[in-house]
Design an enzyme around this catalytic site. Structure first.
Site, mmCIF file in Angstrom:
data_model
loop_
_atom_site.group_PDB
_atom_site.id
_atom_site.type_symbol
_atom_site.label_atom_id
_atom_site.label_comp_id
_atom_site.label_asym_id
_atom_site.label_seq_id
_atom_site.Cartn_x
_atom_site.Cartn_y
_atom_site.Cartn_z
ATOM 1 C CB SER A 1 -11.626 26.751 0.864
ATOM 2 O OG SER A 1 -12.005 25.344 0.476
ATOM 3 C CG HIS B 1 0.260 6.044 3.508
ATOM 4 N ND1 HIS B 1 -0.220 5.702 2.305
ATOM 5 C CD2 HIS B 1 1.557 6.164 3.391
ATOM 6 C CE1 HIS B 1 0.574 5.433 1.381
ATOM 7 N NE2 HIS B 1 1.796 5.896 2.098
ATOM 8 C CD GLU C 1 -1.859 8.156 0.758
ATOM 9 O OE1 GLU C 1 -2.328 7.238 0.087
ATOM 10 O OE2 GLU C 1 -2.555 8.263 2.006
ATOM 11 C CG HIS D 1 1.158 -1.054 7.804
ATOM 12 N ND1 HIS D 1 -0.011 -1.407 7.719
ATOM 13 C CD2 HIS D 1 1.188 0.193 7.462
ATOM 14 C CE1 HIS D 1 -0.900 -0.687 6.987
ATOM 15 N NE2 HIS D 1 -0.056 0.663 6.867
ATOM 16 C CG HIS D 2 2.425 1.196 13.656
ATOM 17 N ND1 HIS D 2 3.187 1.966 14.468
ATOM 18 C CD2 HIS D 2 2.810 -0.096 13.980
ATOM 19 C CE1 HIS D 2 4.166 1.341 15.188
ATOM 20 N NE2 HIS D 2 4.025 0.028 14.911
ATOM 21 C CD GLU D 3 -5.001 2.369 8.414
ATOM 22 O OE1 GLU D 3 -4.475 2.489 7.597
ATOM 23 O OE2 GLU D 3 -5.359 3.043 9.175
ATOM 24 C CD GLU E 1 -4.403 4.672 -1.429
ATOM 25 O OE1 GLU E 1 -3.735 3.788 -0.821
ATOM 26 O OE2 GLU E 1 -5.192 5.527 -0.554
HETATM 27 C C1 NOJ Z 1 -4.419 3.821 2.963
HETATM 28 C C2 NOJ Z 1 -3.094 4.017 2.521
HETATM 29 O O1 NOJ Z 1 -2.896 4.969 1.792
HETATM 30 C C3 NOJ Z 1 -2.675 2.618 1.872
HETATM 31 O O2 NOJ Z 1 -1.196 2.875 1.424
HETATM 32 C C4 NOJ Z 1 -2.751 1.466 2.985
HETATM 33 O O3 NOJ Z 1 -2.918 0.192 2.388
HETATM 34 C C5 NOJ Z 1 -4.133 1.437 3.570
HETATM 35 N N1 NOJ Z 1 -4.608 2.687 3.997
HETATM 36 C C6 NOJ Z 1 -4.350 0.586 4.593
HETATM 37 O O4 NOJ Z 1 -3.622 0.892 5.683
HETATM 38 CA CA CA Z 2 -4.535 7.070 1.384
#
Ligand code: NOJ
Ligand code: CA
Length: 675
Positions: free
Chosen positions: A191, A448, A467, A378-380, A473
């Site tokens: 797949s 991302h 991304e 930045h919003h994680e 990374e």
């Molecule tokens: C994964 C993201 O791809 C990366 O760029 C980021 O630093 C980390 N998550 C934390 O948010």
């Molecule tokens: Ca990532």
């Protein structure tokens, strides 16, 4: 079968849309404007099929169309033609930013209106568009006489390859595209996620993808026979694929077709199959390069959470801002500025407005503005969407009030509500909500862990980049990305849209800190490094397109470095893009023009190569001065990857440059008119 198709093909060359009604069926040929591509639609005994020719070869053999609804009820049989419509279209349009200043949108369109003969007597249409560089089709559901809510359990769209060939693919993972590419026979795919790129023959490459993915799940492709494939949509937690109501349209199912792999990259097909720009005032949408408090965390030198090694401090942000201001870098990203990182993967502690005590957000923003640099927010979310949606309005309002115009979002973690996938309909709708809320606040988005790009940036040009790739990374904390990785991305993932790969690591062998990283991936700790040479890293600024393009290394590694001049000068918006030469998975050489200058980028896989690069893309009658950044005589991927050489050469259109790339190497160049 083939004989009758050749007959149809000949007919199609004479008549624009030739159709044929017989006792049991209906057939129509839809030619591309230049007649190189022909789509055939057939209704045989009430069932719809399509087939596609490129020149005189079959690209896709008869493949099914239709749907299965909840309860097992199939909309793919007992159909009759309720009418047809045809048309042709030609228009040139200007993207707000991109790989080219002008896109040509030229196609022939044919709509087939279908109706069930008995039972619920549902109606739907299939709309085909034949371009010179591929085709697309979508399902259109008008309002129905029966119930309007639609629960789809399966889309029956098939992609039946006429024969075998080579495929470059990542698995059909519903949550992540962060995989290395596999290069196998088409018949060995199990797949795959799209864009799925295939070589069917010498001079015949195709890429299957989708365009205008809205209010619908992402499509993966699964193999159903030797070289037969079917759409496989990312499900909701209860197994249903699409929950919607009539009227609705599906995304376009797209197939790019090219004689040279590079022509897949310069095609506007995916963007053309999206709606025009809906943002009236785009003055705040500005492509830019950026640096960030970022790589330090991936190396384990800094932390996102507060403590003695906290990355996002006021002092460090100011240092980065000073560096950006001095070096023609538009933006500075600060990750880990806000509270909640102590339980990152839980995600429910983020409120997206409270800075850690050592990060003075208003002061950092003020300082950035004073220096002419943009802070990138930045919003994680850790994947906790309900928590993010609760705080989203205030989070964007805060950045808006501070005059911040770009935000990087992240979904690193399991999607909540439990059972939802990153690429399902629920998330497609969530990502879109974010883009539209951001647009209201005059904010650009870099997403991302996103859903793949399908050209929506034409409609929402604040959706800059994302991304959705196994990016840089991974080199910091895993066995990394092999050199061939960046020779495949341009022909696969990048066909959907810009890619935030985050290139530009100069400290190739990376400082190897234990600390935090140990928890992530102990097994690879002593192998972490970038698997390319420094010249290859520079080339990525031309090879991989992103309107927000990172210079990913620690500013300290760029300080006083002669190769940094290339990154300083590299544009993020292009007038012209040409692929000079490429073999997918082996090498690629791209040239792009901005203003009067041309920029060249070339990367190779693990094999060293000597490239002959004809300069015939240059304007006639002008001498150019080229600054060339290349692998040096002593550059060696294993032992001396950061070594490089700089050459200045005077060239004109009739010249050909000979450039050597070492294993994992590359070159980057700027050509400026000499006068
Ligand atoms: C994964 C993201 O791809 C990366 O760029 C980021 O630093 C980390 N998550 C934390 O948010
Ligand atoms: Ca990532």
């Amino acid at each position: 079968m083939k004989k009758s198709l050749v007959f149809l093909l000949l007919l199609a060359a004479v008549f624009m849309f030739s159709c044929k009604r017989s006792g049991s069926g209906f057939q129509v040929a839809i030619p591309s404007p230049d007649l190189t591509i022909h789509i055939y639609f057939a209704l045989e005994k009430g069932k719809p099929f399509y087939m596609v020719y490129h020149k005189d070869e079959i690209v896709l053999d008869w493949s099914p169309l239709g749907y299965v609804f909840a309860g097992g009820d199939t909309l793919s049989r007992d159909l009759v033609i309720a009418g047809t419509e045809s048309g042709a279209h030609r228009e040139e349009w200007k993207p707000v930013w991109g790989q080219t200043a002008l896109c040509l949108n030229e196609y022939n369109e044919y709509k087939i209106h279908l109706r069930e003969k008995s039972g619920l007597k549902r109606k739907f249409s299939i709309c085909f568009r034949a371009f010179n560089d591929g085709f697309g089709f979508r399902y259109i559901f008008p309002e129905q006489e029966s119930a309007d809510s639609v629960f789809i359990t399966s889309e029956l769209t098939g992609f039946n390859m006429a024969g075998n060939g080579t495929a470059w693919w990542i698995p059909g993972d519903f949550d992540s595209y962060e995989h290395l590419f596999r290069t196998t026979a088409i018949s060995e795919i199990d797949s795959a996620n799209t864009p799925l790129t295939l070589k069917l023959a010498e001079n015949r490459y195709i890429s299957i993808h989708e365009a205008d993915l809205s209010n619908y799940p992402g499509m993966t492709i699964k193999r159903t026979g030797e070289t037969k494939f079917s759409a496989s949509l990312v499900p909701w937690p209860d197994g249903i694929k699409v929950k919607t109501e009539a009227p609705f349209v599906s995304p376009w199912r797209t197939v790019q077709i090219a004689e040279k792999p590079g022509d897949l990259i310069t095609s506007c097909l995916i963007l053309n199959l999206n709606e025009p720009n809906r943002i009236e005032d785009t003055s705040w949408i500005k492509p830019m390069k950026y640096i960030g408090i970022w790589w330090g965390m991936h190396l384990g030198i800094h932390t996102w959470h507060e403590g003695p090694r906290h990355g996002a401090t006021t002092a460090r942000a100011k240092e980065y801002i000073d560096f950006a201001a001095k070096h023609n870098i538009g933006g500075v990203l600060a990750e880990g500025w806000n509270t909640g990182w102590d339980s990152w993967f839980n995600g429910d502690k983020f409120d997206f407005v409270t800075p850690y005590p050592d990060f003075n957000l208003p002061e950092v923003t003020r300082y950035a503005q004073e220096k002419g640099v943009s802070l990138i927010g930045h919003h994680e979310t850790g994947g906790h969407v309900p928590n993010y949606e609760k705080h989203m309005d205030s989070a964007f309002a805060l950045y808006h009030s501070l005059g911040i115009h770009a935000v990087k979002t992240g979904y690193a973690g399991k999607i909540r509500p439990e059972g939802q996938h990153h690429h399902g309909q629920f998330m497609v709708n969530h990502y879109q909500k974010v883009v539209e809320l951001a647009a209201k606040n005059r904010i650009m988005i870099d997403a991302h862990e996103p859903v793949k790009p399908t050209g929506l940036s034409r409609t929402w040009p604040n959706m800059m980049t994302r991304e959705g790739v196994r990016g840089m990374e991974w080199n910091a904390w895993s066995e990394g990305n092999p050199p061939e990785h960046t020779t495949i991305i341009p022909f696969t993932r990048m066909l959907g849209g810009p890619v935030d790969y985050t290139p530009g690591i100069f400290d190739i062998l990376c400082v190897r800190h234990a600390g935090e990283r140990k928890k992530w991936n102990e097994a690879h700790l002593d192998k972490t490094r970038v698997h390319s040479t420094l010249a290859n890293q520079l080339a990525l600024y031309v090879v991989l397109y992103s309107p927000l393009q990172m210079a990913a290394d620690l500013p300290g590694n760029y300080k006083d470095h002669p190769a940094f001049a290339f990154i300083e000068e590299a544009p993020v918006n292009w007038d012209v893009t040409q692929v000079l030469d490429a073999e997918i998975g082996d090498y690629i050489t791209i040239v792009r023009k901005s203003g009067n200058n041309w920029y060249i980028g070339s990367v190779t896989d693990e094999n060293e190569r000597t490239m002959e690069v004809p300069m015939d893309f240059l304007s006639p009658g002008i001498d150019y001065l080229i600054t060339l950044y290349e692998d040096g005589e002593n550059t060696d991927l294993e032992t001396n990857p950061a070594d490089f050489a700089i050459r200045e050469i005077r060239v004109k259109k009739s010249d050909t440059l000979t450039i050597k790339m070492t294993s994992g190497g590359g070159f980057a160049a700027i050509a400026r008119p000499a006068q």
